[in-house]
Write a protein that holds these residues in place. Structure first.
Motif, PDB file in Angstrom:
ATOM      1  N   SER A  35       0.833  -1.203   0.000  1.00  7.18           N
ATOM      2  CA  SER A  35       0.000   0.000   0.000  1.00  7.18           C
ATOM      3  C   SER A  35       0.869   1.255   0.000  1.00  7.18           C
ATOM      4  O   SER A  35       0.568   2.236  -0.698  1.00  7.18           O
ATOM      5  N   ARG A  38       2.318   1.688  -3.535  1.00  2.71           N
ATOM      6  CA  ARG A  38       1.337   2.217  -4.483  1.00  2.71           C
ATOM      7  C   ARG A  38       1.092   3.708  -4.277  1.00  2.71           C
ATOM      8  O   ARG A  38       0.884   4.462  -5.237  1.00  2.71           O
ATOM      9  N   ASP A  39       1.125   4.152  -3.039  1.00  3.20           N
ATOM     10  CA  ASP A  39       0.820   5.548  -2.724  1.00  3.20           C
ATOM     11  C   ASP A  39       2.018   6.468  -2.958  1.00  3.20           C
ATOM     12  O   ASP A  39       1.898   7.537  -3.577  1.00  3.20           O
ATOM     13  N   ASP A 161      -9.479   1.621   6.645  1.00  4.12           N
ATOM     14  CA  ASP A 161      -9.296   2.934   6.023  1.00  4.12           C
ATOM     15  C   ASP A 161      -9.939   4.047   6.867  1.00  4.12           C
ATOM     16  O   ASP A 161     -10.788   4.805   6.400  1.00  4.12           O
TER      17      ASP A 161
END
Length: 473
Positions: A35, A38-39, A161
């Motif tokens: 994650s 990807r960010d 999230d």
């Protein structure tokens, strides 16, 4: 009649809270890394450095951090380290580039190195001898559960999230937890320091600090960076250069001790069988465990396509096993069998790892099919860790406490850094697939069994049982 400090168990809670928070941060990256990548961007080396940068900085700073507690007061240094750790956690959660995140992770590791080694010394001076076994016995299960709970916590936070935070929540969650631990420690913790060491920071061994830092850095850096650069000659040769640097560090420590100046590491520690043997066992075991936790989290996401939450929940049976093994080890086996409990744990954990390999060979890998083998892994890990820290620290007293805390924690974290770097490299080199995981699993099984064999270096049991003190009032 010996008067007991009434808040001693709350002191243990504050110390363990800091220990758990640190270990969670050291193990969440396996689930959070995809994650983050990807960010923020970056390659596989970025993933490794988010994990290894923390553990390497932590290992480099631990010996010095422990000595600062001896010189300036363990409570004071504990609070400073905790405050810095919380601030750096917040900055990690707000990072906008891979470089910023890695930089803040390095600083977070350094503050952790100031914070964590105070714990053993604080517990040693807070608890009477008859209760030290129970107090130190809490460290093994806490460390084991925190290590395997890291991926689960990371998966839940990322999958949930919270208010759109995504992976940032794994760092920002430290802020409320750290503040609560700070308030508790500030209220109940008593000051202590080594009466044999005076002179404040002027007595700190700066040359030793540099030598230890350089030796550890050149041992780990090439392992992380070498694969991405195609293994240039310097990446192969440089780790061997750590040996003479660390040997020079050892000679310098002996020289300072003979001159009557406080060294970073007391040479007398290595004449204590439980301690020197425990360092070897801890180095080997934590290298295997930490590397496996990182690689398993990466495999579940990069090869099987699991979400962070799915990857974390898949590893939940491991945490359950650690809880069961810790209770069984600390409450039943360790008091009767001593170091044999560690050997039993090593065999059981290795059997669980072989079970994971067998599950991979059968195909159709799911969280359900992996669960039985992961439970067995956890039980073995819990059994192994339950008596380890009590046995290793059983012969440490007086002015050696701070130095012992730093060296033992540094050994644990050096093992973790080497494991993350080396096994992460093996995983990506073979291919971030089932084949890479299978190779790593065989290596870790061998390391765990080696840790069990190396318990021959430990005494059979901890300190002899002592009569319980009587509480005043």
């Amino acid at each position: 009649m010996e008067t007991l400090y009434r808040w001693r168990w709350l002191v243990l809670v504050a110390v363990l809270a800091a220990e758990i928070m640190d270990l969670l941060d050291a193990t969440v990256v396996g689930v959070a890394a995809p994650s983050i990548q990807r960010d923020l961007g970056g390659g596989s080396t970025t993933i490794q450095w988010v994990a290894a940068g923390y553990t390497l900085a932590y290992a480099i700073g631990l010996v010095t951090g422990a000595r600062l507690g001896d010189l300036l007061g363990r409570r004071r240094v504990f609070l400073v380290g905790l405050a810095g750790f919380v601030v750096m956690s917040a900055l990690c959660g707000m990072a906008t580039t891979p470089g910023m995140l890695i930089g803040f992770r390095v600083l977070q590791g350094l503050f952790g190195a100031v914070l964590i080694p105070q714990g053993f010394g604080i517990i040693r001076t807070t608890f009477p001898p008859a209760e030290l076994g129970r107090a130190f016995g809490a460290f093994g299960p806490a460390i084991g559960l925190a290590a395997v709970a890291g991926p689960i916590v990371a998966g839940a936070l990322i999958g949930g999230d919270l208010v759109g935070l995504g992976w940032r929540a794994i760092f920002l969650i430290n802020v409320p937890i750290g503040i609560a631990a700070f308030v508790l420690a500030f209220g109940v913790m008593q000051e202590s320091r080594s009466e044999q060491i005076r002179g404040g920071v002027r007595a700190l061994d700066l040359v030793g600090t540099v030598l230890a830092g350089v030796g550890l850095a050149i041992a780990v850096f090439p392992l992380v960076q070498g694969r991405e650069l195609g293994w240039p000659a310097w990446a192969v040769v440089l780790p061997f250069g750590a040996l003479p640097v660390l040997a020079l560090f050892g000679w310098h420590q002996v020289r300072r001790a003979r001159a009557g100046r406080p060294p970073l590491v007391e040479p007398a520690l290595f004449r204590i069988r439980a301690f020197s043997g425990g360092m070897v066992v801890a180095l080997v075991f934590f290298a295997g465990m930490s590397g496996l936790l990182l690689v398993l989290g990466l495999y579940l996401q990069l090869d099987l396509g699991y979400t962070p939450l799915q990857a974390g929940l898949t590893q939940a049976p491991w945490a359950l096993g650690v809880a069961v093994g810790s209770v069984l080890g600390a409450g039943v086996l360790a008091p009767r069998l001593g170091r044999t409990t560690i050997r039993i744990g090593a065999v059981v954990m290795a059997a669980g790892i072989v079970g994971v390999i067998g599950t991979l060979a059968l195909g159709a890998v799911t969280g359900l099919t992996l669960a039985p083998a992961l439970v067995v892994c956890g039980i073995g890990m819990g059994l192994l860790l339950a008596p380890l820290f009590d046995i290793v620290l059983s012969g440490i007293d007086g002015p050696l406490v701070g130095s012992a805390s730093g060296v033992l924690n540094a050994t644990q974290q050096l093992g973790a850094a080497l494991g993350v770097a080396a096994l992460g490299t093996v995983f990506f080199q073979v291919g971030a697939t089932e084949s890479g995981l299978r190779v790593v699993l065989w290596i870790v099984a061998a390391l765990v069994l080696a840790a069990g064999v190396l318990t021959v270096l430990l005494p059979r049991r901890t300190r002899e049982a002592e009569p319980e003190p009587v509480a005043a009032g």
